[in-house]
Scaffold this motif. Sequence first.
Motif: not given
Length: 527
Positions: A426-431
Amino acid sequence: MACLGVFVAYLPVTTVSVSLPAIQRALGASTSQLSWVSDAFVLPMAALILTTGVWGDVHGRKQVFQAGMAFCALGAAVSLMSDSVETLWIGQAASGIGAAALLPTTLALISHAVPDHRERGRFISIWAMSMLASLAAGPLIAGVLLEHVAWRWIFLLPVPVAAAVLVAAAFRLPDSRAPHGRRLDWPGQITAAVAVTALVYGVIEGGAEGFGRPAVIIALALGAAGAVAFVLVELRSSAPMLDPALFRSPAFTATALVAMVSFLGLIGFFFVLSLYFGMVQHLSTMQAALRMVLVAGTSLVASIPVGRLMHRVSPRVLITSGLVAVAASMLSMTGLDAHTSYPALAWRMVLLGLGMGAVLTPMTASAVSSVPFHLAGMAAAGNNAIRQVGGALGPAVLGALLTTRALHALPGHLADAGVPAALGDGIVRTAREQGLGAVAALDLGPATGQALGALGGSFLDGMRLCLLVSASLALLAALACAVLLRPAARTSPVVSGTAPVVSGTVPVDARTSPVDTASRREFDHSS
């Protein structure tokens, strides 16, 4: 008037750079959108600076000066009232148009007001110090304001200053012009603007969304086609905006390369470093400003002795040494981390400032003295325009490198930090979708510290790549300077000891210009 004009013109460069983290948090901007905040200012300045110089020569410099001040005030007012990143782009673009009008006009006004070339050199040196003072004051102004008020107020100062200068100029500023058969080169202007804008757009959006996207491919192809069209148009034009004959001079080619690389590295460096202070070290704007001002402040101080040394030391030695110092500083900064102290950073910033001070002062003087007499004004204008193209490419290129490398490294850092796989995805997708800065706004619960540490680590990987690329470019420019900038190229007394000179500002006369006999014959023939 000229000093106030150049101060207002350059104020947005570092004022905005140091405020980028605050702007990103307030507007929720992605890294590519932040790149456009800087480039929206630099792009019109790079695209229009040659044209505004010619316009002032033909139609009068006073009206171009006043129009430039009006655009700077208008742009600052729009930015002051902006509530979205798109509105901020519009304000920055208007300010960039104003800066494009002010840079060539202010020096042309000095040349008209001070006919004696020896006396003129002193006034142009003061003008150059005003430009560097603006770069040095920008971070401090932003730091003080952002400690107490919202980020928008960093745009307040240019509005009353520009308004006061406009009123004074209406009554006190003399007009001047130097048509001498000059005319606007609209085909050259249009193709140059298309080439620079499409190239910068392609680099920024390619770094954010991937270079395989159709829009990015089309933009880069359009940029390449625009560049080819510009060269063809200028080769056939009877009044070219930038005469390709200038590049027959190896010394001019070397200084053009130095101009592009120096501002690509400097403006791009400010862009990346401001994000480092905000996202990795979590400093306040004032703390970041006190660090960034070391570069411009040292350059300002160094420009004084460098201007005097130009009469005794070859420009090739000064520029090459300065570029090596710049490369050494950037290579040393690859060792920065989240806990680097102020003293450990300060000596690196001072070294960078010393290097830039040694490069910027003699660069344009060498470009002007390396070409035939009658091309001196165009050589100075071309050198300045190429420098601004480098300034536009800086945030685009380094921002794209930073984003690409950081996103590639982020999953590994998250896994090493022990962040659960589902949360890490989820963090990578947001970034990827919203930018690296958006991760800090996520509610990550107990894993917040680990995730932010991983984000900082991936950012540092991207920043180190940017620094390695910038250092390599500086060394390449130093090599080109050492090989191409011949010792025989002497500095024109009109511009010796000064900083960047632009179109319409070098009315050299044959009695004082150290040009060779062939150049004199060519000038006599063209006259």
